[in-house]
Design a protein around this motif. Structure first.
Motif, mmCIF file in Angstrom:
data_model
loop_
_atom_site.group_PDB
_atom_site.id
_atom_site.type_symbol
_atom_site.label_atom_id
_atom_site.label_comp_id
_atom_site.label_asym_id
_atom_site.label_seq_id
_atom_site.Cartn_x
_atom_site.Cartn_y
_atom_site.Cartn_z
ATOM 1 N N CYS A 44 0.822 -1.218 0.000
ATOM 2 C CA CYS A 44 0.000 0.000 0.000
ATOM 3 C C CYS A 44 0.851 1.261 0.000
ATOM 4 O O CYS A 44 0.367 2.320 -0.372
ATOM 5 N N ASP A 45 2.064 1.129 0.474
ATOM 6 C CA ASP A 45 2.886 2.307 0.710
ATOM 7 C C ASP A 45 2.202 3.236 1.722
ATOM 8 O O ASP A 45 2.223 4.451 1.583
ATOM 9 N N VAL A 46 1.569 2.619 2.710
ATOM 10 C CA VAL A 46 0.853 3.368 3.733
ATOM 11 C C VAL A 46 1.029 2.655 5.068
ATOM 12 O O VAL A 46 0.966 1.429 5.126
ATOM 13 N N ALA A 61 -5.192 6.452 8.074
ATOM 14 C CA ALA A 61 -5.274 5.731 6.800
ATOM 15 C C ALA A 61 -5.741 4.303 7.038
ATOM 16 O O ALA A 61 -6.580 3.776 6.297
#
Lengths: 305, 305
Positions: A44-46, A61
């Motif tokens: 997700c890069d989150v 998030a």
DNA sequence: TTCACCTATCTGAAAATCAGATATAAACTG
DNA sequence: CAGTTTATATCTGATTTTCAGATAGGTGAA
């Protein structure tokens, strides 16, 4: 690419507030959950969790994405549940053809039961023109049909009576027939009859014995209703369609002198022999056959006894 | 347990009608797709494709399950898209507090644009009591607020005027004030004023200078509207709420003798300095600031020029 | 029949996943 | 303030899965 198990680890961890607890619930090692969520975060890069304290806490998030992940899990569960249902012989889809003019109001409870009993069967209801009914069943477009009873059905068809449909002769408020306290055949013949079906041809069965020589055909009862309301003629229409209009006075029920003016048609359930009904179709058929007469009475399709 | 890739192979194969084509599109070997679908069939205990002919054809069960599989894929794509959007700094959720009584009609176009521009941002609109507005922003319950302009805001708040809200004094059709062609302060003071807010206390700011000594408070403008319609008093209410009633005659607009009877309040966009607005919040704020006066005029919040 | 193309299956290699061990940090306890 | 408990991250080697390529069998069109 995240896998379903990744999403499951995420959702469980978020709900339980602990990676270890999620691992226990999944029957896996704690490290598996830890890496699963770490991988999800990489995909997700989150950052999904805030790990600064003892127990992981969802980030903003993460909280937003949690709903999405739950949706994916739900979808996957439903897929498997539906597949299981089908592997047990339940069809995934059931199509019922209900002839135009037959009210579905007597069936509403039945349909409600169906939706809970066969949650994984999608239900389709088509309302074809009476002339199409046979073909629709023959072609397999629908598995089960409800239609006004006929003298005979083509070979290969099974049928059983399940209920009634009341037809009422009506005319518009300002129609000449509306003023007559009793109408005779001769009166009817002087005015245009509006018939809710496509015009019968040589192929499409009998033309029926209409009461008036002047006939307009319209494709469905609603069109006919509009024409009647506009004063274009009189028609015999299903009770369920004209009940409102009669109540408001926009329509007037005609009182036949020569016979009972309410015309009671039987409703048959029809299906084909070669296309065997599935479990859901069988259930539906049985419930139709068991329908108490009361529901037809309560919906105005049978006169009070 | 089927993986997302299994579902993807299934959906692609079903749509392309070929395992090989699906493999090409996925950048994998044909055998991978073949085994993926075989595994899915084992997991489901259902045959998804009929392989008797050259190209695989969906079985009935496969066709029914295809819709579910597509749903799962959609969900997964949305998850990743939303995550990407958030990794780029877009918040996943935006909450706007719009003070009760401010019409959202001037904002409808803006909201429509928002939903397409920020498809992955869930929007929440809360309509708190005016006294709660500051706290709701301070606590972070909402990122952005729209409220009737005040003389001063607490420290840490930013604000900019964005539009107008027109308040109209009204009384019920049969209220004594409704018969007067012009009302004076003295007239107002003889009747109960209905105020759409919770009763101000020492903490919750100024009591305002109400025109009548007899005051009823109700929690929101709709309650007040009902009370006015029942004849319990008069009130100053937002134009958007009373427009219908005035048109039908159930409400009568009072004509102040001592001032312009339409009362124009400015509407401020308000946010806090410490809670920096995200990308979507910034966009929303900018669009609010750019809103042409016309939309306020067209919705009855500004008099025609 | 020939040819092109499709699918199932086998095989060894590459990759991912897993459980357990270990290290570290946070909250709790006395 | 030191000791205990519990939670997470990471490492490691073993297990499992996944993958691409090769092969075989089958279908449909020319």
């Amino acid at each position: 690419m995240p896998s379903i198990e990744n999403y499951r680890a995420f959702v469980l961890a978020a709900e339980l507030g602990s990676f270890s607890a999620a691992a226990r619930q999944m029957g896996k090692a704690q490290s598996a959950v830890s890496t699963a969520i770490a991988n999800l975060e990489i995909d997700c890069d989150v950052l999904l969790f805030d790990r600064s304290s003892r127990n992981p806490v969802l980030t903003k998030a993460g909280a937003a994405l949690l709903a999405n992940a739950k949706g994916i899990l739900l979808g996957s569960q439903e897929f498997l549940a539906r597949a299981k249902s089908m592997s047990e012989g339940v069809e995934g889809h059931l199509c019922i053809a209900i002839e135009q003019g037959i009210s579905i109001r007597p069936l509403l409870d039945l349909l409600g039961d169906f939706s809970t009993t066969f949650a994984h069967v999608s239900l389709e209801i088509v309302t074809p023109d009476p002339a199409d009914m046979a073909g629709i069943l023959k072609r397999g477009r629908a598995e089960l049909g409800l239609m006004i009873e006929q003298e005979g059905y083509p070979v290969g068809f099974q049928f059983r009576g399940v209920g009634y449909s009341r037809t009422v002769p009506v005319a518009g408020r300002d129609h000449p027939l509306a003023r007559l306290s009793q109408v005779r055949h001769a009166d009817l013949r002087q005015h245009r009859e509006l018939v809710p079906q496509i015009r019968p041809t040589a192929q499409t069965g009998s033309p029926g014995n209409r009461k008036s020589p002047s006939i307009w055909y319209a494709e469905n009862p609603m069109l006919v209703l509009d024409l009647v309301l506009q004063g274009f003629g009189w028609a015999e229409l299903p009770h369920s369609i004209v009940a409102d209009g009669i109540k408001t006075g926009d329509l007037v029920q005609l009182n036949y002198g020569f016979q009972q003016s309410d015309i009671l048609h039987g409703v048959d359930a029809v299906w084909t022999e070669q296309r065997a009904l599935g479990v859901a179709g069988q259930w539906m058929l049985n419930r139709l056959l068991e329908l108490p007469q009361d529901v037809w009475r309560e919906t105005g399709n049978l006169p009070a006894s």
